[in-house]
Motif scaffolding. Structure first.
Motif, PDB file in Angstrom:
ATOM      1  N   VAL A  53       0.608  -1.352   0.218  1.00  0.00           N
ATOM      2  CA  VAL A  53       0.199   0.167   0.298  1.00  0.00           C
ATOM      3  C   VAL A  53       1.088   1.326   0.165  1.00  0.00           C
ATOM      4  N   HIS A  54       1.842   1.396   0.486  1.00  0.00           N
ATOM      5  CA  HIS A  54       2.795   2.357   0.355  1.00  0.00           C
ATOM      6  C   HIS A  54       3.754   2.235  -0.542  1.00  0.00           C
ATOM      7  N   SER A  55       3.842   1.228  -1.673  1.00  0.00           N
ATOM      8  CA  SER A  55       4.661   1.263  -2.621  1.00  0.00           C
ATOM      9  C   SER A  55       5.111   2.729  -3.167  1.00  0.00           C
ATOM     10  N   ASN A  86      -5.058  -1.394  19.992  1.00  0.00           N
ATOM     11  CA  ASN A  86      -3.583  -1.549  20.305  1.00  0.00           C
ATOM     12  C   ASN A  86      -3.003  -0.059  19.337  1.00  0.00           C
ATOM     13  N   ARG A  87      -3.307   0.330  18.686  1.00  0.00           N
ATOM     14  CA  ARG A  87      -3.094   1.548  17.932  1.00  0.00           C
ATOM     15  C   ARG A  87      -2.834   2.334  18.695  1.00  0.00           C
ATOM     16  N   GLU A  88      -3.720   2.686  19.924  1.00  0.00           N
ATOM     17  CA  GLU A  88      -3.664   3.496  21.719  1.00  0.00           C
ATOM     18  C   GLU A  88      -2.263   3.256  21.760  1.00  0.00           C
ATOM     19  N   SER A 119      -2.223  -3.102  12.354  1.00  0.00           N
ATOM     20  CA  SER A 119      -3.144  -3.171  11.963  1.00  0.00           C
ATOM     21  C   SER A 119      -4.594  -1.822  12.338  1.00  0.00           C
ATOM     22  N   ASP A 120      -4.791  -1.643  10.887  1.00  0.00           N
ATOM     23  CA  ASP A 120      -5.538  -0.669  11.022  1.00  0.00           C
ATOM     24  C   ASP A 120      -7.547  -0.202  10.677  1.00  0.00           C
ATOM     25  N   ALA A 121      -7.504  -1.632  10.254  1.00  0.00           N
ATOM     26  CA  ALA A 121      -8.918  -1.311  10.379  1.00  0.00           C
ATOM     27  C   ALA A 121      -9.366  -3.523  10.288  1.00  0.00           C
TER      28      ALA A 121
HETATM   29 MG    MG Z   1      -0.048   1.916   8.557  1.00  0.00          MG
END
Ligand code: MG
Ligand code: DAT
Length: 140
Positions: A53-55, A86-88, A119-121
């Motif tokens: 996704v960051h390519s 986890n993101r927190e 993971s974000d979602a």
């Molecule tokens: Mg990310």
């Protein structure tokens, strides 16, 4: 919010500095259960696929080279609202912006060498778990 699973990586900067246990303790203290865990060495192709996704981003080369520079620890974390929790616990991507008590505030070296991935979602959590773990390795 229901019980969720999320995917986590303890990154090379952290495994290299012997912080695997300290970071795992942060997850457990936050009520996240480590239901799968293994230490692996990524190939460049695997790192490029995982971060696909960051390519197009300018830091893609630096990011993927960093991710293969040392072994990593991949984990599945389970708990109430696990993805957001986890993101927190991780804190902001850039440790300079991360809140006190977060993993990145305490341990990260820089925006690139920032100790953890999470993971974000729900969709990315499911994809990322399946990328690294078979159903047989997930023992709740
Ligand atoms: Mg990310
Ligand atoms: P996060 O890991 O908080 O989800 P992200 O998905 O935006 O952040 O980026 C993935 C990783 O890429 C990040 O953990 C570290 C690296 N990265 C992001 N922005 C960067 C930047 N400006 N310079 C160097 N590396 C960066």
């Amino acid at each position: 919010m229901a019980i969720q699973r999320t995917f986590s990586i303890i990154k090379p900067d952290a495994t290299k500095r012997n912080l695997t246990g300290a970071i795992a303790a942060k997850f457990e203290e936050a009520g996240l259960r480590i239901v799968a865990s293994k230490r692996i060495q990524l190939s460049l192709a695997q790192a490029q696929e995982f971060y696909g996704v960051h390519s197009e981003r300018p830091f893609f080369g630096e990011l993927t080279e960093f991710m293969i520079s040392e072994p990593i620890v991949v984990q599945v974390l389970e708990g109430e609202d696990a993805i957001a929790k986890n993101r927190e616990v991780m804190g902001a991507t850039n440790p300079a912006d991360a809140a006190d008590g977060t993993i990145r505030k305490e341990f990260a070296l820089s925006i690139g060498e920032n100790s953890v991935h999470g993971s974000d979602a729900p969709e990315t959590a499911a994809e990322e778990i399946a990328f690294f773990f078979s159903g047989l390795e997930l023992v709740g």
